[in-house]
Design an enzyme around this catalytic site. Structure first.
Site, PDB file in Angstrom:
ATOM      1  N   HIS A  72     104.558  -5.673  12.018  1.00  0.00           N
ATOM      2  CA  HIS A  72     104.192  -6.601  10.734  1.00  0.00           C
ATOM      3  C   HIS A  72     105.064  -7.261   9.878  1.00  0.00           C
ATOM      4  CE1 HIS A  72     101.002  -8.087   7.824  1.00  0.00           C
ATOM      5  NE2 HIS A  72     100.490  -8.325   8.052  1.00  0.00           N
TER       6      HIS A  72
ATOM      7  N   GLU B  19     103.041 -15.193  12.948  1.00  0.00           N
ATOM      8  CA  GLU B  19     102.816 -15.287  11.098  1.00  0.00           C
ATOM      9  C   GLU B  19     103.763 -15.976  11.286  1.00  0.00           C
ATOM     10  OE1 GLU B  19     101.092 -11.032  10.021  1.00  0.00           O
ATOM     11  OE2 GLU B  19     103.355 -10.690  10.734  1.00  0.00           O
TER      12      GLU B  19
END
Lengths: 222, 222, 222, 222
Positions: A93, A141
């Site tokens: 992440h 992202e």
């Protein structure tokens, strides 16, 4: 067509731990049943166990380390996450970046413990590189959308489209998630139209006064 | 056929700094001229400048960070490395691993400063992932060969062969270096036969009493 | 009374590398001679060697690693920094934090190579902890002042005063530098009055069109 | 005299997760009651919740991050660890080192969530630095004893004695734990005689076929 995926990352938001984590999981369970969407929850590590045991939702770890069981105090191993009831795990992440070697190592560890894998990436090039490694999902992202308040439905979604194409080119099997800029049903619809299998989101659900209402809005245009 | 490449990583060996760095660079210059091989040197950061200015050898940084010029005390930027005289840089060496996002960021920074790029990787999967990013070279350092004393000429070189194939499949342009287990002319010959463009090596030259003799042996079977 | 110390951290600012690093070092040399202040420069790693050899200024590394000479590609060792001509080194700058074990290891490595040591810290508690380790200097960079444009001469300097007291309590020998919020002669005067030996600064000199003019202003109220 | 403390670090040993974690916690509960010793357990993050809820033992996290609640995916916050039932936390274990700034930040976060704090250190200098920060405990893990099979009862315990003195000199309140080389009742007795409040140990209990038997042996000479 496969049902769309909504993966809720609780991060370590104050609004995503303790009783709130339960409220979010309950909302996920309810709206998934109502809508047919697959709605997963990634709570903090310490709540993987209770959430997995109290709710019928797919639970994901927010991170695992690339280490095997052994002398690695304070690390997170796939085997323990699986034992606690998780179905899968985020890897890399944007708030918990790993080295390339560790992304690959974490991926192998996850597979060894039968965990689904979602590698997060930040642009077209890294999406392709991650796809080559063979995870179940890559979640893109784009830094310009993270926490920006900019909705992917309104922003130029070209980066998503190009990332999907780049991923497919090197790995036709990989599924892609839109990982930022998701706020409404319009966004989820756009994400699906862009060729992604669903979305990875956080604050729009986790910080909402009524998580179930936000989830219902998300699935409203499917 | 392109001349083979020998890239000498001085690491921060005591035997690779100060007067010894000069001795190694001088040997590289001399044997390159004698043999037609391309012999580069990657000294410590503080010696990129003097080595670049005193010797006719391609000089490489051992690492650069993925940051732009700015408030990043103690980091290594592509622009400074280039100004000091480097021709290229290693990225993601096994002793200086970077996140996937930073490998890609360092690669772009290097290109922006006209530096050649050599991404180091550890196995077939990460070699393919690195190749997708489009560096000039990928150098494969199989962990089982690093510092093992095992020569790639004698070990099963299947991992090199498979890594070359995996890299080419996603990026036919990329050149590959054999990055561990190189000790002799037999090894360099094997490395070339395996389809790699040359070798990345360290201790066998840097710690040698006579670096020129080792380099001459390396190029002896070309 | 000891002459005040001004330590200029060039970071990796575009305005602090190449010809600009030379201009800054020349200004430091000139104003030090004019004023009697001690003015040091911490350039990027690749410029420690040329700056040390061209100017009569104390040169500092911006960082060293806590490793001994050996197989640590891309690291910065005390011995190499010393060989390149540095007099000392920053350790644990806010942009290059180290673990406690590595701060202590870097300190020992620096001492072993006869380098002066400046440990950077962020508040009263960490200043005391760093002082216990016995460096030559501790430089306090209160996060609320870093890059804020707030001058220590105008801000409440209580944090500096308390940090000096905390450092002295556990190590009466240690010298302290004011490490943020330094812009003018008034700031340097305040820093000295607060009991610190001088200042560590960056952008106000490095980004100035005329570094010598800024340095002259800094020493103007001594 | 305060009862001695035995803190069992399960690390991420295969023998310390799942049913084995329960077995270890049960043994700790039982032997604590029999002996009057305080016996705590630090399981993997995902088992803090079930272990805290099933056993009457003080539970510790193996690590917390220095971040406040917020957008920090995959991190471990004090508030969540506390909610899960932990009484305290290790900070800066040798296998999970933190920067000095983060040790201090984690310490403040832990205090804010009413968690006991155990900072791990590696030698006399870092023990004193950690003690200055004001944790409840400092646990000294001399690298030469970690996982060495060398018992502190037989090794020269001078490093423990000096570390206790160094810690007390800067913080008379701090309690010290002997953090490596603990295998038997003789070791725990030696640890107490050296002025430490107890021990932090791992493999000798976690990997034992019968953890209760090892714990009984540990407390046998009190």
């Amino acid at each position: 067509m496969a049902p769309p995926i909504i993966l809720i990352n609780c991060k370590v938001y104050a609004e995503g731990i303790g009783p709130r984590a339960h409220e979010i999981a309950e909302a996920a369970e309810m709206v998934a049943e109502e809508s047919g969407a697959i709605i997963g929850v990634a709570p903090v590590f310490t709540e993987i166990h209770p959430i997995s045991h109290h709710y019928e939702v797919p639970v994901y770890a927010q991170h695992i380390d690339a280490v095997a069981p052994g002398a690695h105090t304070g690390h997170v191993i796939a085997a323990a996450v699986r034992l606690a009831g998780a179905r899968g795990t985020l890897i890399n992440h944007s708030e918990r970046r790993l080295t390339l070697a560790d992304i690959e190592g974490a991926l192998r560890a996850a597979r060894g413990s039968h965990l689904e894998t979602v590698i997060c990436t930040n642009n077209e090039a890294t999406t392709a590189a991650a796809a080559v490694l063979g995870p179940d999902y890559v979640a893109i992202e784009p830094p310009e959308l993270i926490g920006s308040g900019i909705s992917v439905a309104k922003a130029d979604p070209e980066i998503i489209r190009r990332s999907v194409a780049a991923a497919r080119k090197v790995n036709p099997e990989v599924k892609v998630l839109t990982g930022a800029g998701i706020q409404s049903g319009e966004c989820l619809k756009t994400a699906i139209e862009l060729g992604t299998a669903g979305v990875l989101l956080a604050s729009s659900v986790v910080k909402a006064p009524d998580p179930a209402a936000v989830l219902r809005d998300l699935v409203s245009l499917l």
